[in-house]
Enzyme design. Structure first.
Site: not given
Ligand code: BDR
Ligand code: CA
Length: 325
Positions: A251
């Site tokens: 992500h």
């Molecule tokens: C995002 O949500 C967080 O848990 C992760 O770090 C990332 O930024 C993914 O949906």
């Protein structure tokens, strides 16, 4: 090929809620020759603000000792603070590994949004805001000093989902976690007159660091590779429970990769709204520039670039090469 000097440098303020994938993106930034990290601002999200700030200080101490860390928002602008999610990022927010080295850094005296305002003003036209947690600090900075919108080089956000790979959310059926964390803030950030690119689930769910990929980094890429392997063990278990055969979604790293390798992404232009209330709070909806009917709730707002496709192999190779170099 591009070099590591002069005009190609990206001067980044990294706004983050570390967070395992946040930490992976951090390590990448400290090693990429075209990135100069000028500050880290913490925000609540994957854990409490105390925990994410402690983690930001740890990451900076270990991998980028000269980088300033400023503490940010403890809660969203209007919504109640979120519930803890230790089953995703661990009790300590970084996968509960044993921590090496001393944390000798202290937080900057300024609140994160003031740090953002003052750093942007000190370097007009030069700063990239890379935001990978709830967008509260950026919204507070805009509220404090709206003129910074014209002084920032660009804003790159990890968040949202536009349905291109069949997904609208991960934390609810309609919302990605960073948008859900503070939907009011996200709607403010996407409505301000600065250049915004959005790297959401449409591409991060296509960019998977498999177990084998992570193991090869561990075996070949020094301290950083070992660290990425160690912290990702906890995160991988969560992904497997959610149905991935193995590995993790990249992500937050995807947003960092976008800054230096945007040619690996396909984008769609158009204004973006974020639903702020109700069962779909945090849902991101873009009016594509190709749509000509009037849509008053979008039409007064600037275009954003939303990522809708990615060359995932190129993006993963960039990560491996950067850690190995
Ligand atoms: C995002 O949500 C967080 O848990 C992760 O770090 C990332 O930024 C993914 O949906
Ligand atoms: Ca994050």
């Amino acid at each position: 090929m591009h070099g590591g000097h002069g005009m190609t440098k990206h001067r980044i303020i990294y706004d983050t809620d570390p967070g395992i994938d946040d930490a992976i993106a951090f390590v990448f930034q400290t090693l990429h020759p075209d990135i100069e990290l000028v500050g880290v601002t913490s925000v609540f999200g994957n854990a409490s603000i105390d925990t994410t700030t402690t983690n930001a200080l740890y990451l900076a101490s270990r991998f980028a000792p000269h980088v300033l860390v400023a503490r940010g928002a403890a809660r969203p602008l209007r919504h109640p603070p979120p519930k803890p999610i230790p089953y995703i990022h661990g009790n300590d927010g970084l996968g509960d590994i044993e921590r090496l080295g001393r944390v000798d850094k202290q937080v900057d005296a300024r609140a994160a949004h003031r740090f953002i305002v003052e750093t942007v003003r000190a370097h007009p036209g030069e700063i990239t805001l890379l935001a990978v947690g709830p967008m509260t600090n950026l919204a507070l900075a805009l509220q404090d000093d709206p003129d910074i919108a014209g002084l920032v080089r660009e804003v790159v956000v990890m968040g949202g989902a536009f349905g291109f790979n069949g997904t609208l959310g991960n934390v609810t059926p309609a919302a990605e976690a960073n948008m859900h964390g503070d939907p009011d803030a996200a709607d403010i950030v996407f409505g301000a007159p600065w250049k915004v690119s959005i790297v959401g689930l449409d591409v991060t769910h296509e960019t998977i660091m498999t177990t084998a990929f992570l193991a090869s980094l561990r075996d070949s890429a020094s301290d950083a590779g070992g660290f990425v392997w160690d912290i990702s063990r906890f995160y991988e278990r969560f992904h497997v429970e959610e149905g991935l055969p193995g590995g993790i979604y990249a992500h937050d790293y995807s947003a960092a990769a976008f800054v230096v390798a945007r040619e690996s992404y396909t984008t769609r232009s158009g204004p973006v709204r974020v639903l702020t209330d109700g069962i779909a709070a945090g849902l991101t909806i873009q009016k594509p520039a190709s749509m000509h009917g009037s849509a008053p709730d979008w039409d007064t707002r600037p275009n954003c670039d939303a990522c809708i496709g990615v060359d995932a192999n190129a993006v993963l190779e960039l990560f491996a090469n950067t850690l190995r170099s």
